[in-house]
Every structure is written in structure tokens, then in C-alpha cells.
Design an enzyme around this catalytic site. Sequence first.
Site, PDB file in Angstrom:
ATOM      1  N   PHE A 176      27.671   9.010  39.344  1.00 40.04           N
ATOM      2  CA  PHE A 176      28.355   9.978  40.207  1.00 40.04           C
ATOM      3  C   PHE A 176      29.710   9.497  40.677  1.00 40.04           C
ATOM      4  O   PHE A 176      30.235   9.970  41.677  1.00 40.04           O
ATOM      5  CB  PHE A 176      27.467  10.337  41.405  1.00 40.04           C
ATOM      6  N   GLY A 211      24.714  10.287  31.283  1.00 34.67           N
ATOM      7  CA  GLY A 211      23.813  11.379  31.622  1.00 34.67           C
ATOM      8  C   GLY A 211      24.455  12.734  31.431  1.00 34.67           C
ATOM      9  O   GLY A 211      23.838  13.762  31.656  1.00 34.67           O
ATOM     10  N   ASN A 248      28.552  22.827  24.043  1.00 34.80           N
ATOM     11  CA  ASN A 248      27.091  22.964  24.069  1.00 34.80           C
ATOM     12  C   ASN A 248      26.744  23.657  25.379  1.00 34.80           C
ATOM     13  O   ASN A 248      26.744  23.031  26.439  1.00 34.80           O
ATOM     14  CB  ASN A 248      26.444  21.568  23.982  1.00 34.80           C
ATOM     15  N   PRO A 249      26.476  24.964  25.330  1.00 35.32           N
ATOM     16  CA  PRO A 249      26.253  25.703  26.578  1.00 35.32           C
ATOM     17  C   PRO A 249      25.119  25.124  27.419  1.00 35.32           C
ATOM     18  O   PRO A 249      25.128  25.256  28.642  1.00 35.32           O
ATOM     19  CB  PRO A 249      25.910  27.125  26.105  1.00 35.32           C
ATOM     20  N   THR A 251      24.134  21.761  27.771  1.00 37.35           N
ATOM     21  CA  THR A 251      24.552  20.598  28.563  1.00 37.35           C
ATOM     22  C   THR A 251      25.680  20.995  29.516  1.00 37.35           C
ATOM     23  O   THR A 251      25.784  20.452  30.614  1.00 37.35           O
ATOM     24  CB  THR A 251      24.982  19.421  27.666  1.00 37.35           C
ATOM     25  N   GLU A 279      32.939  17.633  36.688  1.00 39.92           N
ATOM     26  CA  GLU A 279      33.172  17.659  38.131  1.00 39.92           C
ATOM     27  C   GLU A 279      33.409  19.060  38.678  1.00 39.92           C
ATOM     28  O   GLU A 279      33.295  19.297  39.874  1.00 39.92           O
ATOM     29  CB  GLU A 279      34.359  16.734  38.465  1.00 39.92           C
TER      30      GLU A 279
HETATM   31 MO1  MOS Z   1      35.203  10.793  38.736  1.00 38.46          MO
HETATM   32  S1  MOS Z   1      33.905  10.613  40.297  1.00 38.46           S
HETATM   33  O1  MOS Z   1      36.322   9.562  38.793  1.00 38.46           O
HETATM   34  O2  MOS Z   1      34.294  10.742  37.327  1.00 38.46           O
END
Ligand code: MOS
Length: 761
Positions: A251, A478, A656-657, A659, A728
Site C-alpha cells: 500500500f 498483488g 484485464n477488466p 484485475t 491508486e
Molecule cells: Mo504509491 S503509494 O507511491 O504506489
Amino acid sequence: MDQAGVAKDGIIGHPHVRIEGRAKVTGAALYASDRRGEGGSEPDAAHAALVTSTIARGRILGFDLPTAAQAPDLLAIFTHRDFGGEIASVPHLMAGGYANSSHLPLGSDRVAYAGQIVALVVGRTPEAAAQAAALVRVRYAPEPAAASFDDPGAETVRLADLKAHHEDITVGDAEIGWREAPARIEARYTTPIQHHNPIELFTTRCAWDGGCLTVHEPSRYIGAVRHGLAAQLGLDPTQVRVVSGMIGGHFGSKFALSQHTAPVALAAKRLGCPVSLVPTRRQCFTIANYRPETRHDIRIAADRDGRFTSLVHEAEVIASRFDPFAMEGADVTASLYACPAIRTEERAVRVDRNTPGPMRAPPEVPYLFALESAVDELAWRLGLDPIELRRRNDTARDPVSGKPFSSRPLMACFDAGAAAFGWERRAPQPGTMREGAWRVGLGCAASVRPVKIAAATLRLRLFADGSAEIGCAHHEIGNGITTLLAMGAAERLGLPVERVRVQLGDTDLPAAGLSGGSSTTTSLMNALALACEQVRARLARTAVAPGRPFAGRDPAGFRLADGRLAASDGRGLSLADAVRFIDPIRVETLAEFVPPDSPPDALETLRAGHIGLTTGGDALKWAFGAQFAEVHIHAETGEIRVPRLTGAFAAGRILNPLTARSQLVGGMIWGLGSALLEETVLDGPAYRNPDLAEYLVPTAMDVGAIEAVLVPDPDETVNPLGIKGLGELGIIGVNAAIANAVYHAAGRRIRELPIRIDDMI
Ligand code: MOS
């Protein structure tokens, strides 16, 4: 292509389950701390435990070790008296070095923050090490410490003075636009400290073989760990190998060189055996990085039609004393909407804490909470629907630089999201929608994120048996990159996905950068395309050479499909024959992908383990989204539930819809936790709730119906493959969408996260 750029044939663009998914759910997947000596299954003979400081600032006067020294199965206790001077300091990754904190553990008697490493205890078992560590007594001479904003001793510096490339923004005269505007919002928004809490802790295992060090450590930039350790320990980088298996969550943490690795490596050297460290979760709150608290003073003004006339965003973020690092975000808030007068100022407030770090969408999460809350407040003041207000201020050009956006599907996201969410049922007045005992509110907010890309190298092998192998020192964090690489190679080489092997996470493989900034897919898929083209061209050139079956034909007319090297007239060669003209077993190529608009030394930067993300070019390249939240607030207890979140996202070409959707939905769930639950509380200079009992994250019972809609975003210019990355994007804007829905439900504007029951009663 149909909706959302999802392909109608081929492999890319179709749903495909994660190829490593089965290993993960059956427990067969190997994580770094599962690793033992090469090929062996014996448990390690030496395990380390950490002792961390109980003061935030001062000096270590001495250690009382006799009791700890009596502990059974103790091997050694190491302090700065053992390692001082043996570990060289290296700068932060974002300041030209490799480290996620340049604080030097066991470097001297200085204490720079609460919870820093002050001793490393090694025992024959993890329990023996932990028991002895608990018996170590440290005598300190404490000094006054500043923990956060407004504490005596906290030092405020302009980001422009702290960071080499930071510039605050001035466009037009924001003061005139402000003074003369009929509608204005001026408010302060704050966001709390948050800590990454991956299930897999920040472990390391160090083993020496002669002068060579092998480190098994979960990391999202093994190249920086290799080069950073070499610099710290005076080794040649070729003497350090870093292996990161699958990663049990990061994360944003597990980022570059960690503080704990060099001491464990030195302990392994002194003891002559491999040493493993699994820190406690409480220690992970202070030996690794975190999302720092932020505060934002926003002023936004508009004319009677809702057109923005002035925007001021002043932000302060917490930073450490020792690293010139802070996440900046006003570049994004300044460029999001049309506005003739803009001013930003960003400041870092340096305190006695460890260096903060990136956490999923590091700047956009706090900065867009502030801006998108303020935009919603302005919509209420103007009596305008908040989507309509955003439409009136939509822009195809960056109001700061004047550059065009490479694509700008922001309002397309709002329209698709509004339709999927049912925005039209929203009552125009706050506090008027009810369902039984629950007040109901609907809110929305924008999600935007600049697209990042990095240089990458990648090895591709194509075998005469019709299989292929990809090797690259990048990481499976992941996000599904293993699956995307296998799908991409299968499509371009004309093979089934199952015939492609993917090797990642080992510095013995060709160098690749940081898994971060949502840049993994953009960077690696472009590198893969290059590698596949190099292999195709080489096979084709060989097939058309004199004496070969297609002598004299144009090699450009051949493609790899259905296990063959096929000419345009349908004739072709089996892959086995095509490969064997070159080698009986395989052909191999190394692709070196350098993104357009990269600095000329991008490959050297990459191979040296530094950071090399770029966003540049003649256009602003952003991914977009619109977040919608339905909030229910119990009229008597104030309990806040979020039964529905809907997001609509435009992120270039979708590979890839399946993922893609998991990335987006995962981000949205985290956004829910961020809005309502997550907060690390300071108790003086220390953290009061450093464990999963008291640091709250959403459970299945907190999460209602979540929908991620993919909006078409064909963007030929963003990079050669039109990929934007969306790791993100899903979390951004959720905080504001929920806060805006809370206002609609209860008529209360909450400007401080997380939003709590206490705020509702
Ligand atoms: Mo971002 S939290 O630098 O992948």
C-alpha cells in the site's frame, strides 16, 4: 473495441483470473519470510528481535544488559556500540539516494524519534529473541520533542525551500478574484496520520556466502534495496542479491531501503549464520513510513454562474527532521478546474518523527478531500447541483501551464457514475431524505491522478517447445502484473496464457524500477511490447535470410499467431522451426524501454537503483474518475453506514477488466476506511493505537454494495500503448464523496477526517 476499450477478440482486454491466485488461496505462495536457505526447508538458526526507543528525542546513556544476557537461547545483543560507524548513511530515495528514511539505525547514541531501533537482539528462536529483547533496559537523557503541528520546536519550511524541484503556483491575481466574487468558500480541512497495515509485516532475512549477501525481504523496489545496502555496507552492488517473493500487501510501504535491513545483515555476518527478523506490528508503526497528517486552507470563489474566479490552496504536511521529503499535491488541485487566478503554497512542518512515506495516492487522497469538499460547499452556496458546478468549470487545458490534457473524460465519468448510482433521486435540500430511522445522504467527488511511467528492462525467452518466459526485477505486489504480463506475451507471441512463465522479484533479473505511482502496468507492458517485437523481428529476419523458407520476403509482413510465424498470405512456419533456425532451444531478447519524454539517463538511473518516474510531455496526462457515496446516519445514535459506493473511472486502455475492477474496488473500500475509521492517534510524541485492535480498518460488515464502472478513454498520446494505470485511482475522492454525502444527510459539514459518530450527535 467496445465500451471502456475492452477488446472484442484476443486476450488483452478480456477478463482473466490471476495466474498466481490459486497458490495464494491454497497457501502455496512463497512470501519473503517463508524463504529458507536455498533449496532447504530447515528453519533458520538465528532470529532477531528489535528493541525500540521509548523517548522521542535525546541520547542513549547506556544499556543494562545483565538480565537480558541471562535469557535462554540468546546469541547476541547488538547496539550502536557494536555497529556505530559500520553502516554508512544514504539519502532518501526521493532525494537522490535509496532509503525510505535516512535515519541511521544503531548509528549513534542519538535518539531522533519515538520507536526508533536502539538494539537488535538475536536468539536461536523468535521467542528467545523476543524474550531477551523485552529484558533489555536502556537509560536515556530525554530532550523536548515536537510531535505534530503547532508543538513547540516544530519547524515550518516552505516546500520550495525543502525540495529541489518544488515550485508554488501563481496564476493571475487570486486576491482580486477573491475580493470581487459574489460566492466564496473559505475553510480549513484536515486529515490524520494513517499507517499501512499489510498482513505481511516488514520482515527481512539476511544470509552471507563469502563476501556476497542475499536478502529475502518483501519490497516494492529491490533495486534500491540492493544499491542502498551496498552503499551502507561498503559492498559492490553485484555482491548484494535481493529477492522479494509475492508481497503480502504494501500500500505504499515496503518502499526502497529499510532501516532494519543493514543491522540484520551485520548481525548475520558477525554470527556467521543467516538471521531472520519478523518485527512486531507495533514496531512496524515506527520502523516504516506512514501517511502524515495534513491541513489545508482553501479559498474558492465563483461568479453568479458558478464559474471559478479564484482558487487558493495552502497546505501543510508533516515531515521528519532528517529527510527533505514531503508529498506535494497542490499541482493537481490547481490544475483540475478552469480558473483565471490561482495561488498555491505548500509547507512542510518538520517534527521529531520518522520520515513519512507514500500511501496509496499519497498526495491526492488528502488534497482532493480538501478541494472536493470545498467545491461541494460552494455548490450549496450557489444552489447548484455539484455535478453541474463541476461541468461549468471543466477544462480541456491546464489552467496553470496552458497545456492540453491528453484526454479529459472527467465529466464522462460523472455522467456514467451518476447514471449507475441513481443520482437523479437525490433531494435538492440537505437533511430531507429518510429511510426509517436513518437519514440518507448522497454525495460525489472527483478522482484524478497524473499518469506516471518509468524506464524498464525485461528479458523475454521464446522456446522451441512453444512456451515463453518473462524475467524482470519488478514485483508482484498483488496488483495482478504477473497475469497482465502473461496475457500480453501470450497475445503478442500467439501462445496460450498457460505457456507463459513470469519471473519477478529478484535482482538477478533485468533491472526494473519501483512498483509505485501506479506506474507498473504502464511501464512493464510497454517494455513487454518492445521485447515481443524484438523477438518477432528476429525470427522474421531469420526466416527471410538467403536459403531460408521465405528468402527475400519483407520481414515486416510476418507476425506470431497460433503457435506459428505467419506471413500475410497465410503461409508460415511452426514456432519450433522458426526458433530452431536460430538456436535448438530458444531465442532470447532484452528489451530496454525508455518512455517518451524521459531524461537521457533514464536507463542508468534505473540500473543504479534510483527513482525514475516521469509524467512529462506536451500534455497533462491524467486518469479520471467520479466517486458517488450513499450515507445513512442513524437519527438517534449517529451511527454512520455507507451502504453504497459507485465509482466511474477512465484510465486509458483496460487490459484485464477483472484485475482492473479489483484494484478500483479495493481502493474504494480503503477510501471508506479512510473517511470513517483510519487514524493513528498521537499520545505525546508516540502512537497510542499501533495495532489492529485499535487502528480500525473496514471489515466485511462495514462494506456495502460497491460498483466500479469503466468509462472508455482512448488516449493515443499518453504512452505507446495508451495505458494509464489505476492502482491508486480508486481511493481518491472517496473521502470527499462520503463527507459530502454526510452533509447532504445531516446538514453538517465535517472538515476533519475521520468522520465519527461524535460528529453526528
Ligand atoms: Mo504509491 S503509494 O507511491 O504506489
